[in-house]
Design a protein around this motif. Structure first.
Motif, short mmCIF file in Angstrom:
data_model
loop_
_atom_site.label_atom_id
_atom_site.label_comp_id
_atom_site.label_asym_id
_atom_site.label_seq_id
_atom_site.Cartn_x
_atom_site.Cartn_y
_atom_site.Cartn_z
N LEU A 263 -4.71 -10.80 0.08
CA LEU A 263 -5.12 -9.48 -0.37
C LEU A 263 -3.99 -8.75 -1.08
CD1 LEU A 263 -7.25 -7.25 -0.51
CD2 LEU A 263 -6.51 -6.50 1.78
N ALA A 264 -2.77 -8.87 -0.57
CA ALA A 264 -1.62 -8.24 -1.22
C ALA A 264 -1.43 -8.78 -2.62
CB ALA A 264 -0.37 -8.45 -0.38
N GLU A 265 -1.59 -10.07 -2.78
CA GLU A 265 -1.45 -10.68 -4.10
C GLU A 265 -2.54 -10.17 -5.05
OE1 GLU A 265 -0.06 -13.09 -7.19
OE2 GLU A 265 0.88 -12.61 -5.26
N ALA A 266 -3.76 -10.09 -4.56
CA ALA A 266 -4.87 -9.64 -5.40
C ALA A 266 -4.71 -8.17 -5.79
CB ALA A 266 -6.20 -9.86 -4.68
N LEU A 267 -4.35 -7.32 -4.84
CA LEU A 267 -4.18 -5.90 -5.13
C LEU A 267 -3.07 -5.65 -6.14
CD1 LEU A 267 -4.51 -4.38 -1.53
CD2 LEU A 267 -6.02 -3.89 -3.47
N THR A 268 -2.03 -6.44 -6.07
CA THR A 268 -0.90 -6.26 -6.98
C THR A 268 -1.32 -6.42 -8.44
OG1 THR A 268 0.65 -7.03 -5.27
CG2 THR A 268 1.42 -7.09 -7.55
N GLY A 269 -2.31 -7.24 -8.68
CA GLY A 269 -2.73 -7.47 -10.06
C GLY A 269 -3.88 -6.59 -10.52
N MET A 270 -4.32 -5.64 -9.69
CA MET A 270 -5.47 -4.82 -10.06
C MET A 270 -5.04 -3.58 -10.83
SD MET A 270 -7.93 -4.84 -6.68
CE MET A 270 -8.39 -6.38 -5.88
N PRO A 271 -5.66 -3.30 -11.98
CA PRO A 271 -5.39 -2.06 -12.72
C PRO A 271 -5.70 -0.84 -11.85
CG PRO A 271 -6.63 -3.58 -14.08
CD PRO A 271 -6.64 -4.15 -12.70
N GLY A 272 -4.82 0.15 -11.89
CA GLY A 272 -5.01 1.35 -11.10
C GLY A 272 -4.27 1.36 -9.78
N VAL A 273 -3.71 0.21 -9.38
CA VAL A 273 -2.92 0.13 -8.15
C VAL A 273 -1.45 0.36 -8.50
CG1 VAL A 273 -2.18 -1.32 -6.23
CG2 VAL A 273 -4.56 -1.39 -6.99
N ARG A 274 -0.87 1.41 -7.95
CA ARG A 274 0.51 1.75 -8.26
C ARG A 274 1.51 0.84 -7.56
NH1 ARG A 274 0.27 8.36 -7.67
NH2 ARG A 274 -0.47 8.81 -9.79
N ARG A 275 1.25 0.55 -6.30
CA ARG A 275 2.19 -0.29 -5.53
C ARG A 275 1.48 -0.89 -4.33
NH1 ARG A 275 5.47 3.46 -1.45
NH2 ARG A 275 4.09 5.28 -1.41
N VAL A 276 2.00 -2.01 -3.89
CA VAL A 276 1.50 -2.70 -2.70
C VAL A 276 2.68 -2.99 -1.80
CG1 VAL A 276 0.35 -4.78 -1.84
CG2 VAL A 276 -0.38 -3.77 -4.01
N LEU A 277 2.53 -2.72 -0.52
CA LEU A 277 3.61 -2.94 0.44
C LEU A 277 3.15 -3.94 1.50
CD1 LEU A 277 4.66 0.79 0.88
CD2 LEU A 277 6.04 -0.98 -0.19
N TRP A 278 3.64 -5.15 1.39
CA TRP A 278 3.44 -6.18 2.42
C TRP A 278 4.77 -6.90 2.58
CZ3 TRP A 278 2.92 -11.80 2.32
CH2 TRP A 278 2.54 -12.32 3.57
N PRO A 279 5.33 -6.98 3.79
CA PRO A 279 6.69 -7.49 3.96
C PRO A 279 6.94 -8.89 3.44
CG PRO A 279 5.95 -6.40 5.95
CD PRO A 279 4.75 -6.51 5.05
N GLY A 280 5.88 -9.71 3.36
CA GLY A 280 6.06 -11.08 2.90
C GLY A 280 6.25 -11.22 1.40
N ARG A 281 5.99 -10.16 0.64
CA ARG A 281 6.14 -10.22 -0.81
C ARG A 281 7.60 -9.96 -1.22
NH1 ARG A 281 2.23 -10.38 -4.37
NH2 ARG A 281 3.55 -9.28 -5.86
N ALA A 282 8.04 -10.70 -2.22
CA ALA A 282 9.42 -10.55 -2.69
C ALA A 282 9.70 -9.17 -3.28
CB ALA A 282 9.75 -11.63 -3.72
N ASP A 283 8.63 -8.45 -3.70
CA ASP A 283 8.85 -7.13 -4.28
C ASP A 283 8.83 -6.01 -3.24
OD1 ASP A 283 6.15 -7.15 -3.67
OD2 ASP A 283 5.45 -6.77 -5.71
N HIS A 284 8.68 -6.35 -1.97
CA HIS A 284 8.77 -5.33 -0.92
C HIS A 284 10.21 -4.82 -0.86
CE1 HIS A 284 8.97 -3.50 3.08
NE2 HIS A 284 7.65 -3.43 3.06
N PRO A 285 10.42 -3.49 -0.73
CA PRO A 285 11.79 -2.97 -0.76
C PRO A 285 12.69 -3.49 0.35
CG PRO A 285 10.20 -1.26 -0.12
CD PRO A 285 9.42 -2.42 -0.64
N ASP A 286 12.11 -3.97 1.46
CA ASP A 286 12.90 -4.50 2.56
C ASP A 286 12.61 -5.98 2.80
OD1 ASP A 286 13.73 -1.80 3.05
OD2 ASP A 286 11.87 -1.49 4.19
N HIS A 287 12.24 -6.70 1.76
CA HIS A 287 11.77 -8.08 1.94
C HIS A 287 12.79 -8.96 2.65
CE1 HIS A 287 9.89 -11.95 1.21
NE2 HIS A 287 10.98 -12.36 0.60
N ASN A 288 14.02 -8.95 2.21
CA ASN A 288 15.03 -9.83 2.80
C ASN A 288 15.24 -9.50 4.28
OD1 ASN A 288 15.42 -11.16 0.39
ND2 ASN A 288 17.16 -9.90 -0.22
N ARG A 289 15.30 -8.21 4.58
CA ARG A 289 15.45 -7.82 5.98
C ARG A 289 14.21 -8.22 6.77
NH1 ARG A 289 16.35 -1.74 6.60
NH2 ARG A 289 18.47 -2.30 5.97
N ALA A 290 13.03 -8.06 6.18
CA ALA A 290 11.80 -8.42 6.88
C ALA A 290 11.79 -9.90 7.24
CB ALA A 290 10.59 -8.09 6.01
#
Length: 395
Positions: A263-290
């Motif tokens: 779901l996180a992957e799908a939401l990331t590619g949807m027009p109108g979605v500003r940001r997605v926060l799921w710790p497993g994604r590399a673009d999460h602000p705390d990904h490495n710590r997560a």
């Protein structure tokens, strides 16, 4: 990680496969001497507010998962938080809390504890230096969540453990989001672990329960005394239901976690979605710590933000047909929550904005449905929100 079925306490002879439900409020004793001996030893049961078999069985299961000894079940997650505060703090004490906690925990710290003469400070748990700076000589306790509710930020647990140890301050971790499958607070150096058993551990939205345990038996005893005195006791039936739910915990979490990734992957590619926060994604602000803190896992919780204000939020909820809009998490089905109108409605708008909770911000507790159904429902919702924003609802 799912527990094995426990033995029923005190049962002789044939052992039932499923724990019996014991609804009795009172238990008989042979005579006053026997009752005195029972109270002195702490064994057996007298009055259900002081404990009952179904609560003990459930507490034992969670103890095993958390590596705890002697934890106890309460009537709700907030009852567990209350037992901790009421049992361990007194007027003149100071508590440091994460600036991103469950909304009712924040309310308790900001409104209820000060009424009792207990001062509180909130600090950014993604920065251990901020926690360290907030600790005072009168600080007794630091309370954090590993994964923040609802913004899915990851606490600097290694730094926070070090800071509290240096200061000689107790560290309590609300492990509801992460569960023992992703993080075990006591093993990592925390002093107290808390759960809303209502959520992932029970998993079916039909119980209201909490759990708390401490590394030090004296702390557990103090919290238990508060639990008993303030009447925070759980229902035997809820404990019985939660025990049943816990048997499938590992399977439910694994499926929900895989769905959350999709779901996180799908939401990331949807027009109108500003940001997605799921710790497993590399673009999460705390990904490495997560990945370090959560053992390389991402969990089943995610948040996302869409363009637009309240009208766009309303449109998303109505458009995502099949997804329950409900202020809860951990169910077998996916639930969608809008923090600004539910868990954090009592938090001032400026404070919500500081941590990124806008009118277009949603929290998702991902369930075990077919992932294609989930993605299709959220796509419909996001499209409806985008249409509402285009009509002038942006804000």
């Amino acid at each position: 990680m799912s527990p094995r079925r426990p033995a029923w306490p005190g049962h002789a002879g044939a052992i039932p496969l499923v724990s019996p439900l014991q609804p009795s409020v009172v238990y008989r004793s042979a005579d006053p001497d026997a009752l005195d001996a029972q109270y002195a030893s702490g064994a057996g049961y007298t009055y259900a507010r002081e404990g009952h078999p179904n609560a003990d069985v459930l507490a034992g299961l969670i103890d095993g998962m958390e590596g705890a000894d002697g934890g106890f079940v309460t009537g709700s997650g907030m009852a567990a938080i209350s037992a901790m505060f009421l049992g361990l703090l007194r007027a003149g004490d100071h508590v440091v809390g994460a600036d991103q906690l469950y909304g009712r925990t924040l309310r308790m710290m900001n409104a209820e504890l000060p009424r009792l003469g207990i001062d509180t400070t909130l600090a950014d748990v993604t920065d251990a230096a901020a926690i360290r700076a907030a600790i005072r000589p009168e600080t007794k306790l630091v309370v954090v969540e590993v994964v923040s509710n609802p913004t899915i930020r990851i606490a600097d647990m290694e730094g926070i453990v070090a800071a509290t140890r240096e200061a000689g301050v107790l560290l309590a971790v609300d492990n509801t989001f992460t569960t023992p499958a992703l993080y075990r607070p006591l093993a990592e150096g925390a002093d107290i672990v808390i759960h809303s058993v209502t959520k992932l551990l029970s998993g079916h939205s039909d119980t209201t329960l909490g759990y708390v345990a401490a590394r030090d038996p004296a702390l557990t005893r103090a919290m238990w005394e508060a639990n008993e005195t303030w009447g925070l006791t759980p229902s035997p039936f809820d404990c019985w239901l939660a025990e049943r739910g816990m048997m499938s915990f590992e399977l439910r979490l694994a499926r929900a976690e895989a769905n959350a990734e999709a779901l996180a992957e799908a939401l990331t590619g949807m027009p109108g979605v500003r940001r997605v926060l799921w710790p497993g994604r590399a673009d999460h602000p705390d990904h490495n710590r997560a990945m370090a803190v959560l053992g390389g896992r991402g969990g089943n919780m995610l948040s996302f933000e869409v363009e637009g204000g309240r009208e766009a939020a309303n449109a998303l909820v109505r458009g995502a047909e099949g997804i329950a809009f409900a202020p809860t998490l951990g169910d077998v089905s996916t639930t969608l929550s809008h923090p600004a109108s539910s868990s954090h409605r009592a938090v001032p708008a400026e404070a919500r904005a500081r941590v990124g909770i806008s009118e277009g911000f949603f929290r998702v507790s991902v369930g075990i449905e077919p992932p294609e159904d989930l993605i299709a429902a959220f796509r419909r919702g996001v499209e409806a929100a985008s249409a509402a924003a285009a009509r002038g609802g942006a804000g």
